[in-house]
Design a protein around this motif. Structure first.
Motif, mmCIF file in Angstrom:
data_model
loop_
_atom_site.group_PDB
_atom_site.id
_atom_site.type_symbol
_atom_site.label_atom_id
_atom_site.label_comp_id
_atom_site.label_asym_id
_atom_site.label_seq_id
_atom_site.Cartn_x
_atom_site.Cartn_y
_atom_site.Cartn_z
ATOM 1 N N UNK A 117 1.665 -10.459 25.364
ATOM 2 C CA UNK A 117 2.399 -11.141 26.444
ATOM 3 C C UNK A 117 3.877 -11.322 26.123
ATOM 4 N N UNK A 118 4.207 -11.479 24.850
ATOM 5 C CA UNK A 118 5.618 -11.697 24.534
ATOM 6 C C UNK A 118 6.347 -10.388 24.256
ATOM 7 N N UNK A 119 5.673 -9.262 24.416
ATOM 8 C CA UNK A 119 6.408 -8.012 24.373
ATOM 9 C C UNK A 119 6.090 -7.065 23.237
ATOM 10 N N UNK A 120 5.209 -7.445 22.336
ATOM 11 C CA UNK A 120 4.797 -6.480 21.312
ATOM 12 C C UNK A 120 4.040 -5.351 22.012
ATOM 13 N N UNK A 121 4.362 -4.118 21.659
ATOM 14 C CA UNK A 121 3.766 -3.006 22.390
ATOM 15 C C UNK A 121 2.667 -2.279 21.614
ATOM 16 N N UNK A 122 2.963 -1.940 20.353
ATOM 17 C CA UNK A 122 1.967 -1.134 19.650
ATOM 18 C C UNK A 122 0.975 -2.015 18.895
ATOM 19 N N UNK A 123 -0.262 -1.535 18.876
ATOM 20 C CA UNK A 123 -1.294 -2.269 18.149
ATOM 21 C C UNK A 123 -0.948 -2.376 16.665
ATOM 22 N N UNK A 129 1.730 -8.221 12.547
ATOM 23 C CA UNK A 129 2.156 -9.592 12.846
ATOM 24 C C UNK A 129 1.003 -10.583 12.665
ATOM 25 N N UNK A 130 -0.189 -10.159 13.085
ATOM 26 C CA UNK A 130 -1.361 -11.036 12.928
ATOM 27 C C UNK A 130 -1.613 -11.298 11.447
ATOM 28 N N UNK A 147 -12.115 -5.377 16.224
ATOM 29 C CA UNK A 147 -12.110 -6.397 17.284
ATOM 30 C C UNK A 147 -11.160 -5.990 18.410
ATOM 31 N N UNK A 148 -10.000 -5.481 18.043
ATOM 32 C CA UNK A 148 -9.022 -5.073 19.058
ATOM 33 C C UNK A 148 -9.563 -3.900 19.888
#
Lengths: 158, 70
Positions: A117-123, A129-130, A147-148
């Motif tokens: 939602x805040x704009x990160x695009x690639x998994x 980041x996670x 999970x993703x």
């Protein structure tokens, strides 16, 4: 929000509300965030903290519920009247494989959706980041990817 | 208050992690110009409270739900 209504919503997922337990607090945060991500906004603003999306106002309200009642006694289940169908599906999704009781699943999925939602695009960026969120995060990358992949293929949360 | 805060604060956070996180957040936030929601990056390197990073979302439109008994 009115803590009794919040309690009525949470009652759909949990039979008791022990706010002394960290896992319980985490589960509440993530379930309410996932509702928001599915356009069922209970009015809380979330920020990304160490364990994913977190709202301090939600924590305050949840503590109020546990101060008012013991184990949800006297609190009736409440549903969003204009989102009944979505909410029913949402409950089923969270009951699948006991996701609602799996803090790791909840943390990863809520964080994933927040970062999207805040704009990160690639998994790849999101997974990085996670993993960086907190130094003691030790879930193997394969598990995060699994999970993703699961939620992307499931289509409900995306 | 202490109990509320324990979900947030982590005194073991390192400065390096903080700075890396800040940079990645800034990068991500630059991509949100066309988003319907506004997001504000807040950082606080105060060692006392140990916050590493906060991305705060602020909705422009807040549509709330109506409720009824199940």
């Amino acid at each position: 929000m009115n803590p009794i209504i919040l309690g009525g919503i949470l009652r759909n997922f949990y039979d008791s509300l022990d706010m002394a337990q960290f896992d319980m607090r985490l589960k509440i945060q993530k379930v309410v965030y996932l509702m928001k991500a599915k356009d069922m906004n209970l009015g809380y603003d979330f920020s990304l903290y160490l364990y994913g999306p977190y709202s301090i106002e939600l924590t305050r309200d949840a503590f109020q519920i546990s101060d008012l009642v013991k184990n949800f006694s006297g609190i009736d289940k409440v549903i969003p009247s204009d989102k009944k169908e979505d909410f029913s599906k949402f409950i089923l999704e969270l009951e699948k494989d006991s996701r609602k009781d799996n803090p790791v699943w909840l943390e990863i999925v809520a964080s994933y959706l927040f970062l999207k939602r805040i704009g990160y695009e690639s998994d790849k960026e999101i997974i990085k980041r996670i993993k960086e969120k907190r130094p003691d995060f030790n879930i193997p990358e394969d598990e995060i990817k699994k999970i993703i992949k699961e939620i992307n293929e499931g289509g409900f949360f995306i | 208050m202490t109990e509320l805060m324990e979900d947030i604060f982590n005194p073991t956070t390192t400065t390096a992690t903080t700075m890396e996180t800040v940079e990645s957040l800034k990068k991500a936030l630059n991509k949100t110009q066309t988003s319907s929601a506004l997001f504000i990056a807040v950082t606080d390197s105060n060692e006392e409270n140990g916050i590493i990073s906060i991305v705060k979302e602020k909705e422009e439109v807040d549509i709330l739900l109506n409720f009824e008994k199940a």
